[in-house]
Design a protein around this motif. Structure first.
Motif, short mmCIF file in Angstrom:
data_model
loop_
_atom_site.label_atom_id
_atom_site.label_comp_id
_atom_site.label_asym_id
_atom_site.label_seq_id
_atom_site.Cartn_x
_atom_site.Cartn_y
_atom_site.Cartn_z
N VAL A 79 1.10 -1.44 0.02
CA VAL A 79 0.21 0.52 -0.21
C VAL A 79 1.14 1.32 0.20
O VAL A 79 0.78 2.40 -0.70
N GLY A 80 1.87 0.86 1.12
CA GLY A 80 2.82 2.20 1.01
C GLY A 80 3.36 2.61 -0.30
O GLY A 80 3.30 3.94 -0.83
N PHE A 81 4.04 1.73 -1.40
CA PHE A 81 4.11 1.23 -2.80
C PHE A 81 3.45 2.59 -3.73
O PHE A 81 4.17 3.30 -4.49
N CYS A 82 2.22 1.99 -3.27
CA CYS A 82 1.31 2.61 -4.83
C CYS A 82 0.55 4.24 -4.13
O CYS A 82 0.99 4.67 -5.15
N ILE A 83 0.99 4.32 -2.73
CA ILE A 83 0.11 5.73 -2.56
C ILE A 83 1.44 6.50 -3.13
O ILE A 83 1.45 7.63 -3.71
N THR A 127 -4.64 -3.92 -5.52
CA THR A 127 -3.97 -4.43 -4.12
C THR A 127 -4.49 -4.81 -2.61
O THR A 127 -3.88 -5.19 -1.77
N VAL A 128 -4.90 -3.50 -2.32
CA VAL A 128 -5.96 -3.99 -0.96
C VAL A 128 -6.65 -5.09 -0.73
O VAL A 128 -6.90 -5.71 0.15
N CYS A 129 -7.63 -5.28 -2.30
CA CYS A 129 -8.81 -6.28 -2.24
C CYS A 129 -7.37 -8.09 -2.10
O CYS A 129 -7.90 -8.55 -1.54
N GLY A 130 -6.48 -7.81 -2.64
CA GLY A 130 -5.46 -9.05 -2.86
C GLY A 130 -5.18 -9.17 -1.37
O GLY A 130 -4.92 -9.95 -0.85
#
Length: 419
Positions: free
Chosen positions: A267-271, A317-320
């Protein structure tokens, strides 16, 4: 007697008469003859009167051309277009004719702009305000035939609407118009000498490439001398510093699905990537004009697509992660388990084809997906765990988003290449 002569012809003429007599029998320099010519031509001359003997039947022909020196600047936000060059103008003034034999062979002389009649040109659609072209102290070259040559260096700042549709691969088209203020087609006629603008002394701009430059005289709706200049941007700086990093970050964002779920960095990587793309969007937006006409830059749409893909990547990503950390006591839905087993079977089948020997490969080829589905129905569906679902989901998302990113970026580049 002498007083009567001076009063009848004037002091200046009397002094010149004495100088002419003083030069008899001696060699006089050309300065004396130039002074005599200057006085003779300007005596009774009115710089506010248009040249020509018959105004009603004779138009004053003004020949004009422009030698472009450089495209100095073009501001897409304000629309200011500035060029520098040399304006070449000539006309004939019958009041300035003389015989060279009477002035020691002088064939030409010079006058200041304020001393003789000059066409009052102004810049149409001026960006800095209305001002007359030229300067009162500027010198003119005048031939004995009365032809006046006016070569004036100019810096022209005109308003021009920017078309940034294909930014940074855009081409701009700007028009610069010079108007003879106070004169109409009934009094003067403007002749453009040559259609293309003279670019022999053109200096390359670090930002713009000159594509074409033409000049022409127009009479409708108003009498004017018009220059139409087409130029295109040098895109290398923008491509290397903005476009390529943005496209690369779009693809880097997809690698979030390959990070181990246990790391806790997905999540941090995506943000982080999402914020970086948003920063580039703000930088590009500040460099573009704040307008939607005739069309927004396609680059803005591309950046919006990149942000949308980043948001979708974050959501997937959150769903995964929710699939991965779900309790094993919660049963996987039947349709999700079938889909997971089918994807895994297809993947294992492809791996087996690449690794088995030729003798075994023939038997592997006979396996059909229908047979695998029948085997699945015979097995216990609860054998599929949530971690398997998460792994299949991540692989599918990685492939789908990579394909979407490739399609969007390739389509964008094709549109720009065809512009």
């Amino acid at each position: 007697m002498a007083f009567n002569i001076v009063s009848s012809i004037g002091c200046t003429q009397f002094v010149l008469l004495l100088l002419n007599y003083a030069c008899v029998g001696v060699i006089c320099d050309n300065s004396t003859y130039k002074t005599n010519l200057y006085v003779d031509l300007l005596t009774g001359y009115n710089s506010g009167v248009l040249p020509g003997r018959q105004y009603s039947s004779q138009l004053l022909n003004i020949n004009m051309s422009f030698r472009i020196g450089q495209i100095q600047s073009f501001d897409e936000i304000t629309g200011e277009f500035t060029i520098v060059g040399l304006l070449v103008v000539s006309w004939q003034d019958e009041r300035l004719e003389w015989s060279p034999a009477n002035y020691n062979g002088l064939a030409f002389t010079h006058f200041k702009q304020k001393e003789i009649w000059t066409p009052p040109f102004i810049l149409g659609q001026s960006f800095d305000g209305i001002e007359l072209i030229g300067n009162d102290e500027m010198h003119f070259n005048v031939l004995y035939t009365g032809v006046v040559n006016w070569n004036v260096p100019v810096k022209l700042s005109s308003s021009c609407d920017a078309d940034v549709t294909y930014y940074p691969f855009d081409q701009q088209f700007c028009s610069v118009t010079l108007l003879p203020w106070g004169y109409t087609t009934n009094l003067i006629k403007i002749n453009a000498i040559g259609s293309p603008v003279d670019a022999t002394q053109y200096t390359e701009s670090p930002i713009w490439d000159l594509v074409s430059a033409t000049q022409q005289s127009v009479e409708d709706p108003v009498l004017a001398f018009t220059m139409e200049i087409k130029f295109k941007r040098k895109p290398l700086f923008f491509v290397m510093n903005f476009l390529l990093p943005t496209i690369l970050m779009c693809f880097i964002n997809m690698f979030a699905f390959l990070l181990p779920a246990e790391s806790g960095e997905r999540v941090g990587f995506c943000i982080t990537v999402l914020l970086a793309i948003a920063v580039f969007l703000s930088i590009v937006s500040s460099a573009l004009p704040q307008t939607s006409s005739p069309q927004m830059a396609l680059l803005c749409y591309l950046l919006v697509v990149h942000i949308t893909l980043s948001l979708m990547t974050l959501a997937c990503t959150v769903c995964g992660l929710r699939f991965y950390f779900r309790s094993d006591q919660e049963q996987v839905p039947q349709w999700m388990a079938k889909l997971t087993r089918l994807v895994e079977a297809e993947r294992s089948l492809n791996v087996s084809k690449s690794r088995v020997s030729p003798d075994i490969s023939s038997s592997v080829k006979n396996i059909k997906p229908e047979d695998l589905e029948q085997d699945e129905d015979q097995n216990v569906i609860t054998d599929v765990s949530w971690k398997q679902v998460s792994a299949v989901f991540d692989r599918a998302c990685f492939v789908v988003f990579v394909v979407l990113a490739l399609v969007c970026n390739i389509a964008f580049m094709v549109v720009l290449a065809c512009s």
